[in-house]
Design a protein around this motif. Structure first.
Motif, PDB file in Angstrom:
ATOM      1  N   ASP A 184       0.808  -1.227   0.000  1.00 36.98           N
ATOM      2  CA  ASP A 184       0.000   0.000   0.000  1.00 36.98           C
ATOM      3  C   ASP A 184       0.841   1.277   0.000  1.00 36.98           C
ATOM      4  O   ASP A 184       0.411   2.300  -0.543  1.00 36.98           O
ATOM      5  CB  ASP A 184      -0.911   0.039   1.237  1.00 36.98           C
ATOM      6  CG  ASP A 184      -1.982  -1.038   1.202  1.00 36.98           C
ATOM      7  OD1 ASP A 184      -2.205  -1.605   0.116  1.00 36.98           O
ATOM      8  OD2 ASP A 184      -2.578  -1.314   2.256  1.00 36.98           O
TER       9      ASP A 184
ATOM     10  N   GLU B 167      -2.601   5.588  -1.278  1.00 31.50           N
ATOM     11  CA  GLU B 167      -3.718   6.116  -2.063  1.00 31.50           C
ATOM     12  C   GLU B 167      -4.652   6.973  -1.215  1.00 31.50           C
ATOM     13  O   GLU B 167      -5.405   7.792  -1.736  1.00 31.50           O
ATOM     14  CB  GLU B 167      -4.508   4.959  -2.686  1.00 31.50           C
ATOM     15  CG  GLU B 167      -3.699   4.126  -3.663  1.00 31.50           C
ATOM     16  CD  GLU B 167      -4.448   2.876  -4.106  1.00 31.50           C
ATOM     17  OE1 GLU B 167      -5.660   2.784  -3.817  1.00 31.50           O
ATOM     18  OE2 GLU B 167      -3.821   1.998  -4.731  1.00 31.50           O
ATOM     19  N   ARG B 168      -4.591   6.814   0.115  1.00 36.48           N
ATOM     20  CA  ARG B 168      -5.542   7.471   1.011  1.00 36.48           C
ATOM     21  C   ARG B 168      -5.001   8.709   1.697  1.00 36.48           C
ATOM     22  O   ARG B 168      -5.746   9.662   1.969  1.00 36.48           O
ATOM     23  CB  ARG B 168      -6.010   6.461   2.068  1.00 36.48           C
ATOM     24  CG  ARG B 168      -6.805   5.296   1.482  1.00 36.48           C
ATOM     25  CD  ARG B 168      -7.003   4.172   2.480  1.00 36.48           C
ATOM     26  NE  ARG B 168      -5.774   3.403   2.699  1.00 36.48           N
ATOM     27  CZ  ARG B 168      -5.132   3.302   3.846  1.00 36.48           C
ATOM     28  NH1 ARG B 168      -5.621   3.906   4.919  1.00 36.48           N
ATOM     29  NH2 ARG B 168      -4.033   2.585   3.944  1.00 36.48           N
TER      30      ARG B 168
ATOM     31  N   ALA C 232     -10.004   6.383  -0.699  1.00 32.28           N
ATOM     32  CA  ALA C 232      -8.878   6.539  -1.616  1.00 32.28           C
ATOM     33  C   ALA C 232      -9.022   7.840  -2.402  1.00 32.28           C
ATOM     34  O   ALA C 232     -10.114   8.163  -2.894  1.00 32.28           O
ATOM     35  CB  ALA C 232      -8.804   5.361  -2.572  1.00 32.28           C
TER      36      ALA C 232
END
Length: 332
Positions: free
Chosen positions: A59, A84-85, A191
């Protein structure tokens, strides 16, 4: 995964080369002090590898010692963890003694051995880095929540002047960083980037990185004549060692080494830069033969310009690193 792994910063390697090569002078102790402080900081940063490994590798894109230009100034981030977050900045401090976070005056006070030292407030530094990174990303069309933490890597005693100030919640001890990272990771579920966008911005960040480099002769007002020449013995540190056929022999301890010259060329690279002529190389390594020197330069140079006596070689940092198996002496 690490996009930019944990490595000794280039300017710290420069300090170390100067400490080893500079003859006693007024600047020597100043450089040694800078080196000790910088290497202590690096040790603290290196200790982050354990808690950071608990972030899901698939991640996160992690950067160590990322230095970016905002159009006016450079800003340097000890650690950036990007997914992505959200993005997370870690400002690492490895300072011993009693540390007082003065939230009113925005300063850090260190008490050690009856001495008081004042530092810039690490929380303010982390907030400034957050603003700088947010602006850098927004100029590239990336809008991502960014959080920051100040990590105390040492076993220092910590106190704060205002326990009610929410900013002190950003202070984390290294021992508690793992749980703090996992907690922050759970807080963000939405996200803001696709997997492809994440990889693209990670590549852009890496490409934009500009390593910090010092200019020794300008910064410290030293002269080339103050730099020790010769190949140093890798066993006892004596200078210079003598080249006999395919070996470098130390007359002080009788140590024999085939590639001792590589560390000397590495020092030259760090102090003077990559450009070097055959004459300069012979002078620095204490060699008499042009042909021998030419062979050594062809092994360690990335490319060259010019012909014969006017030829300038450009030493390759990667080749010197690989062949010399360079590693900084962290015991100093």
């Amino acid at each position: 995964m690490y996009v930019k792994p944990i490595q000794v910063p280039f300017h710290v390697l420069q300090y170390e080369a100067l400490v080893r090569r500079l003859n006693p002078c007024a600047a020597h102790e100043d450089i040694r002090s800078l080196y000790k402080r910088a290497i202590a900081g690096y040790r603290g940063e290196r200790s982050m590898s354990y808690p950071l490994c608990y972030l899901p590798e698939e991640d996160f894109r992690i950067f160590h010692n990322l230095r970016l230009y905002d159009g006016i100034h450079y800003f340097q981030i000890d650690f950036l963890a990007l997914c992505e977050r959200f993005a997370l900045i870690l400002e690492v401090k490895n300072i011993i003694g009693k540390l007082t976070f003065d939230t009113a005056m925005l300063q850090l006070i260190r008490e050690l051995d009856d001495t008081l030292d004042i530092y810039d407030d690490p929380i303010s530094q982390a907030n400034h880095l957050t603003d700088s990174l947010r602006q850098w990303l927004s100029k590239r069309g990336v809008f991502l929540p960014i959080r920051n933490r100040v990590v105390i890597a040492s076993a220092a005693q910590i106190q704060v002047t205002d326990l009610n100030n929410d900013q002190i919640k950003k202070i984390v001890r290294r021992a508690n960083l793992k749980s703090e990272l996992l907690k922050i990771n759970k807080q963000f579920t939405e996200a803001h980037l696709s997997a492809g966008e994440l990889d693209k911005i990670a590549a852009n960040l890496l490409a934009a990185h500009q390593k910090k480099m010092i200019q020794p002769f300008k910064t410290f007002k030293i002269q080339s004549e103050q730099i020790k020449k010769g190949v140093q013995c890798p066993n006892c540190g004596a200078t210079p060692v003598e080249k006999v056929k395919q070996r470098w022999i130390c007359r002080a301890c009788d140590h024999h080494a085939r590639f001792a010259y590589l560390t000397a060329l590495r020092d030259y690279f760090l102090i003077y830069g990559p450009a070097i002529t055959n004459s300069q190389c012979r002078d620095f390594l204490n060699l008499g033969s042009e042909s021998t020197t030419r062979r050594l330069l062809h092994r360690t140079a990335l490319h060259f310009d010019g012909n014969k006596k006017s030829r300038i070689y450009y030493l390759s940092e990667e080749i010197l690193d690989e062949k010399a198996n360079w590693s900084i002496n962290l015991s100093k």
